[in-house]
Motif scaffolding. Structure first.
Motif, PDB file in Angstrom:
ATOM      1  N   SER A 166       0.885  -1.241  -0.019  1.00  0.00           N
ATOM      2  CA  SER A 166       0.074  -0.064   0.073  1.00  0.00           C
ATOM      3  C   SER A 166       0.833   0.993  -0.049  1.00  0.00           C
ATOM      4  O   SER A 166       0.599   2.275  -0.746  1.00  0.00           O
ATOM      5  CB  SER A 166      -0.983   0.002   1.212  1.00  0.00           C
ATOM      6  N   HIS A 167       2.043   1.181   0.793  1.00  0.00           N
ATOM      7  CA  HIS A 167       2.702   2.128   0.671  1.00  0.00           C
ATOM      8  C   HIS A 167       3.616   2.575  -0.516  1.00  0.00           C
ATOM      9  O   HIS A 167       3.486   3.531  -1.051  1.00  0.00           O
ATOM     10  CB  HIS A 167       3.856   2.089   1.882  1.00  0.00           C
TER      11      HIS A 167
ATOM     12  N   ASN B 188       0.852   3.516  -3.174  1.00  0.00           N
ATOM     13  CA  ASN B 188       0.137   4.892  -2.635  1.00  0.00           C
ATOM     14  C   ASN B 188       1.142   6.093  -3.303  1.00  0.00           C
ATOM     15  O   ASN B 188       0.647   7.043  -3.497  1.00  0.00           O
ATOM     16  CB  ASN B 188      -0.014   4.908  -1.430  1.00  0.00           C
ATOM     17  N   GLN B 189       2.407   5.833  -3.320  1.00  0.00           N
ATOM     18  CA  GLN B 189       3.454   6.978  -3.629  1.00  0.00           C
ATOM     19  C   GLN B 189       3.171   7.167  -5.006  1.00  0.00           C
ATOM     20  O   GLN B 189       2.770   8.523  -5.191  1.00  0.00           O
ATOM     21  CB  GLN B 189       4.767   6.466  -3.269  1.00  0.00           C
ATOM     22  N   PRO B 190       3.317   6.143  -5.842  1.00  0.00           N
ATOM     23  CA  PRO B 190       2.885   6.725  -7.290  1.00  0.00           C
ATOM     24  C   PRO B 190       1.504   6.880  -7.651  1.00  0.00           C
ATOM     25  O   PRO B 190       1.620   7.784  -8.305  1.00  0.00           O
ATOM     26  CB  PRO B 190       3.437   5.169  -8.272  1.00  0.00           C
ATOM     27  N   LEU B 191       0.736   6.392  -7.015  1.00  0.00           N
ATOM     28  CA  LEU B 191      -0.574   6.669  -7.113  1.00  0.00           C
ATOM     29  C   LEU B 191      -0.786   8.048  -6.895  1.00  0.00           C
ATOM     30  O   LEU B 191      -1.731   8.893  -7.414  1.00  0.00           O
ATOM     31  CB  LEU B 191      -1.633   5.988  -6.435  1.00  0.00           C
ATOM     32  N   ALA B 192      -0.178   8.577  -5.632  1.00  0.00           N
ATOM     33  CA  ALA B 192      -0.331   9.817  -5.276  1.00  0.00           C
ATOM     34  C   ALA B 192       0.321  10.680  -6.293  1.00  0.00           C
ATOM     35  O   ALA B 192      -0.122  11.978  -6.792  1.00  0.00           O
ATOM     36  CB  ALA B 192       0.304  10.288  -3.899  1.00  0.00           C
ATOM     37  N   ALA B 193       1.498  10.497  -6.956  1.00  0.00           N
ATOM     38  CA  ALA B 193       2.086  11.116  -7.940  1.00  0.00           C
ATOM     39  C   ALA B 193       1.169  11.253  -9.199  1.00  0.00           C
ATOM     40  O   ALA B 193       0.755  12.351  -9.699  1.00  0.00           O
ATOM     41  CB  ALA B 193       3.324  10.797  -8.502  1.00  0.00           C
TER      42      ALA B 193
ATOM     43  N   SER C 286      -2.365  10.833  -9.284  1.00  0.00           N
ATOM     44  CA  SER C 286      -3.269  11.765  -8.714  1.00  0.00           C
ATOM     45  C   SER C 286      -2.810  13.207  -8.877  1.00  0.00           C
ATOM     46  O   SER C 286      -3.550  14.138  -9.543  1.00  0.00           O
ATOM     47  CB  SER C 286      -3.843  11.288  -7.518  1.00  0.00           C
ATOM     48  N   SER C 287      -1.819  13.522  -8.365  1.00  0.00           N
ATOM     49  CA  SER C 287      -1.406  14.827  -8.527  1.00  0.00           C
ATOM     50  C   SER C 287      -1.155  15.648  -9.734  1.00  0.00           C
ATOM     51  O   SER C 287      -1.620  16.702 -10.382  1.00  0.00           O
ATOM     52  CB  SER C 287      -0.086  14.821  -7.767  1.00  0.00           C
ATOM     53  N   TYR C 288      -0.463  14.544 -10.545  1.00  0.00           N
ATOM     54  CA  TYR C 288      -0.387  15.356 -12.009  1.00  0.00           C
ATOM     55  C   TYR C 288      -1.531  15.419 -12.789  1.00  0.00           C
ATOM     56  O   TYR C 288      -1.771  16.398 -13.396  1.00  0.00           O
ATOM     57  CB  TYR C 288       0.531  14.193 -12.806  1.00  0.00           C
TER      58      TYR C 288
ATOM     59  N   GLY D  21      -6.331   3.524  -5.257  1.00  0.00           N
ATOM     60  CA  GLY D  21      -6.138   3.929  -3.589  1.00  0.00           C
ATOM     61  C   GLY D  21      -7.144   3.084  -2.743  1.00  0.00           C
ATOM     62  O   GLY D  21      -6.827   2.679  -1.861  1.00  0.00           O
TER      63      GLY D  21
ATOM     64  N   ASP E  72       9.999  10.603  -0.961  1.00  0.00           N
ATOM     65  CA  ASP E  72       9.769   9.886  -2.173  1.00  0.00           C
ATOM     66  C   ASP E  72       9.872  11.214  -3.150  1.00  0.00           C
ATOM     67  O   ASP E  72       9.066  12.133  -3.437  1.00  0.00           O
ATOM     68  CB  ASP E  72       8.569   9.195  -2.330  1.00  0.00           C
TER      69      ASP E  72
ATOM     70  N   VAL F  18       6.836  12.013  -5.489  1.00  0.00           N
ATOM     71  CA  VAL F  18       5.695  12.399  -4.721  1.00  0.00           C
ATOM     72  C   VAL F  18       5.966  13.852  -4.649  1.00  0.00           C
ATOM     73  O   VAL F  18       5.038  14.645  -4.847  1.00  0.00           O
ATOM     74  CB  VAL F  18       5.309  11.551  -3.369  1.00  0.00           C
TER      75      VAL F  18
ATOM     76  N   ALA G  42       5.515  15.757  -7.961  1.00  0.00           N
ATOM     77  CA  ALA G  42       4.205  15.563  -8.430  1.00  0.00           C
ATOM     78  C   ALA G  42       3.298  16.696  -7.603  1.00  0.00           C
ATOM     79  O   ALA G  42       2.459  17.520  -8.315  1.00  0.00           O
ATOM     80  CB  ALA G  42       3.436  14.409  -8.381  1.00  0.00           C
TER      81      ALA G  42
ATOM     82  N   TRP H 230       4.320  19.944  -8.915  1.00  0.00           N
ATOM     83  CA  TRP H 230       3.499  20.323 -10.076  1.00  0.00           C
ATOM     84  C   TRP H 230       2.118  20.868  -9.869  1.00  0.00           C
ATOM     85  O   TRP H 230       1.651  21.668 -10.356  1.00  0.00           O
ATOM     86  CB  TRP H 230       3.874  19.062 -10.908  1.00  0.00           C
ATOM     87  N   LEU H 231       1.556  19.992  -9.039  1.00  0.00           N
ATOM     88  CA  LEU H 231       0.042  20.375  -8.668  1.00  0.00           C
ATOM     89  C   LEU H 231      -0.084  21.581  -8.253  1.00  0.00           C
ATOM     90  O   LEU H 231      -1.021  22.450  -8.690  1.00  0.00           O
ATOM     91  CB  LEU H 231      -0.522  19.317  -7.834  1.00  0.00           C
TER      92      LEU H 231
ATOM     93  N   GLY I  10       0.975   7.642   4.132  1.00  0.00           N
ATOM     94  CA  GLY I  10       1.117   6.657   2.848  1.00  0.00           C
ATOM     95  C   GLY I  10       0.271   5.518   3.208  1.00  0.00           C
ATOM     96  O   GLY I  10      -0.567   4.856   2.309  1.00  0.00           O
ATOM     97  N   HIS I  11      -0.069   5.113   4.339  1.00  0.00           N
ATOM     98  CA  HIS I  11      -0.869   4.197   4.500  1.00  0.00           C
ATOM     99  C   HIS I  11      -1.448   4.282   5.824  1.00  0.00           C
ATOM    100  O   HIS I  11      -1.074   5.302   6.707  1.00  0.00           O
ATOM    101  CB  HIS I  11      -0.242   2.478   4.702  1.00  0.00           C
TER     102      HIS I  11
ATOM    103  N   PRO J 291      -3.411   8.060  -2.088  1.00  0.00           N
ATOM    104  CA  PRO J 291      -3.339   9.151  -2.835  1.00  0.00           C
ATOM    105  C   PRO J 291      -4.461  10.127  -2.663  1.00  0.00           C
ATOM    106  O   PRO J 291      -5.593   9.875  -1.979  1.00  0.00           O
ATOM    107  CB  PRO J 291      -3.741   8.308  -4.147  1.00  0.00           C
ATOM    108  N   PHE J 292      -4.207  11.454  -2.976  1.00  0.00           N
ATOM    109  CA  PHE J 292      -5.119  12.558  -2.801  1.00  0.00           C
ATOM    110  C   PHE J 292      -6.226  12.575  -3.768  1.00  0.00           C
ATOM    111  O   PHE J 292      -6.033  12.326  -4.857  1.00  0.00           O
ATOM    112  CB  PHE J 292      -4.183  13.969  -2.722  1.00  0.00           C
TER     113      PHE J 292
END
Lengths: 682, 209
Positions: A451-452, A455-460, A462-464, A506, B15, B18, B21, B24-25, B92-93, B114-115
């Motif tokens: 999950s960790h 989640n990190q790439p997913l967060a990235a 999502s952000s992008y 996520g 990271d 992260v 990203a 950038w956001l 993160g978790h 993720p957000f």
């Protein structure tokens, strides 16, 4: 091959018998010889008594004779010899002869030895040959010559005088010189018969078994009185009778019956028996004392054995060769719940055999009695108590060999292993539980890591995506053509989809994670000691294998920790195993694993308990230390690299801190903290 | 909501992707940001270059190698840097219980990765707004102090009596000066405190203290 031992045993038996009997033989010989000596000594003593008595009698007799002879000399001298009238002399002399039977004849002679007158004893008629008598060589003449020379009475030596009737007897002359005013005027000659001397002077003292005789020096008998029996038991005594002018020997013989054996043997026996009795008594007393001591020792030994038997937790049972129970100890009775009376003497089917297995046990017993040796380490079986409950036992059987080396039965020892079984079961269950949680924890840690990491790439992503949407909104030109506008709209839609899909991914990860981590909420108040107790069996198992000594210490009065018990157990177990593996190196001589629990720095709101797991192993090199908590990083070929990572996750979930530092002088110390249960938090 | 000018968003996350990203956001919403790869790096920057009088907020990852986000939070809280710098934890978790605990202890919020959408950016803007507000308060309070320090002794006495609501006549009597002098002082106090009336002055002093 077989004859040699037989011969040897025969020889040994002989030797043994000789050794046993020689002492007794010697003893009997000794007693017999002692008895014989005593009898012989007693006989000798008796004989010497008899001899002494005889000697004394002889001496008395000689003394009697001498007194009587002296007395006669005086009587003769008292005769009226100077009187011219010879008649008066003759009367007195006759009177004397009548009184004195030993005297045979009295003559009165003048100084020239010429006969003046004489008287004859009326008791013994003798035909005298006067010629011979008056000759110069006769005994009479010699005696008177002696008397004249001595100036006093003198005796002649004895001589044989025939009596005329063919018999005769030994005679002896006494010559007494008669003197008047210093001049010899004549002689009185008296004749003694030796036989009559003995008869009149000794006879009255003589006993029947005695014989008195006069003998010459060479032993020729002259006169004898009494008739002693001839035989072996003759005693003899001689005594000299000194007379002026002649010497006679008085000899007394006595016969004595053989000293009677019987009283002597009796005495000896009584003496010997007394000695034996005393000896036996002494021996008995000593023997009794020894016996008492032996009995006391035996009683002590018996009491000791009894106490030992009673205190045993091992059940004991003895059976004879027919399978009958001959002995059971209290532990056995307690084990099966039957009293000894109910068990003793039973043979084929024991009441403690479970009914459904009787057949199997009987077969086993039959095999045993056929002579098969049971396994030395014993075998396991199942017994039934009186109340019907079953329990497992470990049976160790051995043949019963008596003092003669004969096989008389079987001795069995029983161990109730139900407790052992229970402990094994418990330990296995706890091990299984820990292993299960270990697996669960690993899965949880995997999920957590996934999950960790996802989640990190997913967060990235999502952000992008969101950022792109933002830019597209700002960048929408009012003057854009329709196709451009449509394209932008498509891109915007795609971006929104990207963001949505990332979000969805996520959510999926979170739901998996939540599912695995559902037990996170299972927090309870646990004492540090309980945590240690749960893992110590497993830890000591490995510690024994690696030769590690395990020390644990928990600070006194420590409050319980609030934690997920099974997860914290996993953490402790992981750290302890790591520590022990760090010491599994030939260079580590003394291997000590130290687990300490103490109160950590706390404030009034938050109390903390610190656990420290210390090893004295090889330590952690810096390049490893850097990546120690990185997931899937491991120094062991079979490791997954999740242990420490999981430990940290668990401790952080409790709000605690997991860290490590080098231990002085060597090794590493891992510490982690757990919150104290202060009662306010659930 | 009006974009806040001069604001800075500090991002602390180990990271890099992260971090990038997020930056950038934020840039897409015209929010400048500064990124740090560890708590130690951020702390070092803070020591070297204390935040100017401008709004800022801190996006802090909970778990990092070395000093964790929670530890950094405790350090900052102890130093008092958090009054004008709200902290938003990024988890993160499922460190949710931990995060909730930090919010109780004064963190602005926490967001799970993720957000979703722009929710995070919205929260960041709210945090910046709070920061700006706090900064304004601080600035105002320090302005008042400056103005008060410019008053002379006599002017202060006059001001206290004015705020107490006394008329000039009574003030003159009390301070044993002429009414004319009171009026001069009074107008100087109003000038220096940048107020137009006695009521305004009283309000200013009440909020300032």
């Amino acid at each position: 091959m077989t004859a040699v031992p037989v011969k040897r045993t025969l020889l040994q038996r002989w030797r043994g018998a000789w050794r046993r009997w020689s002492l007794w033989t010697a003893l009997v010989l000794l007693v017999v010889s002692m008895l014989a000596t005593m009898v012989w000594l007693a006989g000798r003593y008796e004989a010497s008594q008899v001899q002494t008595r005889l000697e004394r009698d002889t001496a008395d007799a000689v003394s009697d004779i001498r007194t009587a002879l002296t007395h006669n000399v005086q009587s003769l001298q008292a005769l009226p010899s100077d009187n011219p009238s010879q008649l008066a002399w003759e009367v007195d002399a006759s009177e004397l002869l009548r009184n004195r039977r030993e005297l045979v004849r009295i003559e009165l002679r003048d100084a020239n030895l010429r006969m003046r007158t004489h008287v004859q004893s009326p008791y013994r008629p003798v035909a005298w040959d006067m010629r011979l008598r008056d000759s110069g060589q006769s005994d009479l003449t010699i005696a008177c010559a002696n008397a004249r020379r001595l100036g006093g009475p003198a005796y002649s030596s004895s001589y044989f005088q025939p009596h005329g009737d063919g018999l005769g007897s030994e005679m002896m002359e006494l010559c007494v010189p008669l003197s008047a005013s210093g001049r010899t005027i004549g002689y009185l000659v008296a004749t003694y018969a030796l036989q009559d001397i003995l008869a009149n002077l000794v006879g009255h003292n003589l006993t029947r078994s005695q014989e008195a005789s006069f003998t010459e020096a060479d032993g020729t008998r002259l006169a004898v009185l009494g008739a002693a029996r001839r035989g072996s038991r003759m005693f003899s005594a001689q005594h000299l009778l000194d007379l002026p002018g002649g010497t006679l020997v008085l000899r007394m013989d006595s016969w004595h019956s053989a000293p009677s054996l019987f009283p002597n043997v009796l005495t000896a026996l009584v003496t010997a028996m007394s000695i034996a009795l005393v000896t036996v008594m002494v021996v008995l007393v000593r023997d009794n004392r020894r016996r008492l001591r032996a009995e006391r020792d035996l009683a002590d030994a018996l009491a000791f054995r009894k106490a030992m038997e009673d205190s045993l937790v091992t059940g004991l049972r003895a059976r004879d060769l027919e399978g009958r129970i001959t002995y059971v100890n209290p532990a056995f009775c307690e084990m099966v719940g039957f009293s000894p009376q109910e068990l003793l003497g039973l043979s084929m089917s024991a009441p403690y055999w479970p009914p459904e297995r009787v057949e199997e046990y009987q077969q086993r017993q039959a095999i045993r009695f056929a002579g098969t040796m049971p396994p030395r380490e014993g075998f396991e079986s199942e017994f039934m108590r009186k109340d019907g409950t079953r329990f497992p036992v470990l049976i160790i059987e051995a043949p019963l060999i008596n003092a003669q080396g004969q096989h008389t039965g079987w001795m069995s020892a029983f161990l109730d292993i139900s407790e052992q079984r229970r402990v094994e079961e418990l330990s296995r269950a706890s091990q299984e539980r820990l292993q299960a949680t270990a697996r669960l924890a690993t899965v949880g840690e995997m999920a957590s890591l996934l999950s960790h990491e996802l989640n990190q790439p997913l967060a990235a992503i999502s952000s992008y995506a969101n950022g792109s949407i933002n830019l597209l909104e700002h960048a929408t030109p009012v003057t854009a053509s329709a196709p451009e506008s449509d394209a932008l709209e498509d891109v915007r839609m795609a971006m929104r989809q990207i963001a949505r899909q990332a979000e969805r991914a996520g959510r999926v990860i979170k739901s998996v994670h939540d599912f695995v981590r559902r037990r996170d909420q299972a927090r309870e108040a646990v004492h540090a000691q309980q945590l240690l107790d749960a893992i110590l069996p497993l830890v000591s198992l490995q510690a024994r294998k690696l030769g590690v000594r395990v020390n644990t210490s928990v600070e006194q009065g420590l409050a319980p920790a609030l934690c997920d018990r099974t997860m914290v157990e996993q953490v402790l177990l992981n750290l302890a195993r790591n520590a022990m593996q760090a010491m599994d190196d030939p260079s580590v001589r003394t291997r000590v694993l130290d687990i300490r629990v103490r109160r950590a720095a706390s404030n009034p709101h938050n109390g903390w308990i610190e656990f420290a797991v210390t090893d004295v192993g090889t330590g952690i090199p810096p390049e490893v230390a850097e990546r120690l908590f990185t997931p899937f990083f491991t120094t062991r070929p079979e490791g997954m690299g999740l242990g420490l990572s999981m430990c940290r996750t668990v401790i952080e979930q409790h709000g605690g801190f997991l860290g490590f530092a080098p231990n002085e002088p060597r090794g590493t110390v891992f510490t982690f903290t757990l919150p104290v249960n202060n009662g306010t938090t659930p | 909501m009006e974009p806040i000018t001069n604001a800075t968003v500090y991002i602390v996350d180990d990271d890099a992707s992260v971090r990038e990203a997020l930056a950038w956001l934020l840039r897409s919403r015209r929010l400048p940001s500064e990124s740090f790869d560890s708590a130690e790096a951020f702390d070092a920057m803070l020591q070297k270059r204390p935040p100017q009088r401008q709004p800022c907020c801190l996006l802090l990852d909970v778990r990092m190698p070395g000093m964790s986000g929670l530890a950094l939070f405790d350090v900052l809280a102890a130093r008092g840097d958090l009054s004008t710098m709200p902290v938003i934890f990024l988890t993160g978790h499922a460190d949710v219980p931990t995060a909730v605990d930090t919010v109780k202890r004064g963190a602005f919020d926490f967001c799970e990765k993720p957000f979703s959408d722009n929710a995070l950016v919205d929260r960041i803007e709210q945090a910046l707004a709070q920061s700006a507000e706090r900064l304004a308060q601080v600035r105002e309070r320090s302005d008042l102090q400056v103005r008060l320090s410019e008053l002379t002794e006599r002017e202060r006495d006059v001001m206290d009596l004015v705020v107490a609501g006394l008329p000039n006549k009574l003030i003159a009597d009390q301070l044993d000066i002429s009414v004319r002098t009171v009026e001069v002082h009074r107008s100087r106090v109003f000038d220096k405190m940048q107020v137009k009336s006695a009521v305004e002055l009283a309000n200013l002093l009440r909020t300032g203290h």
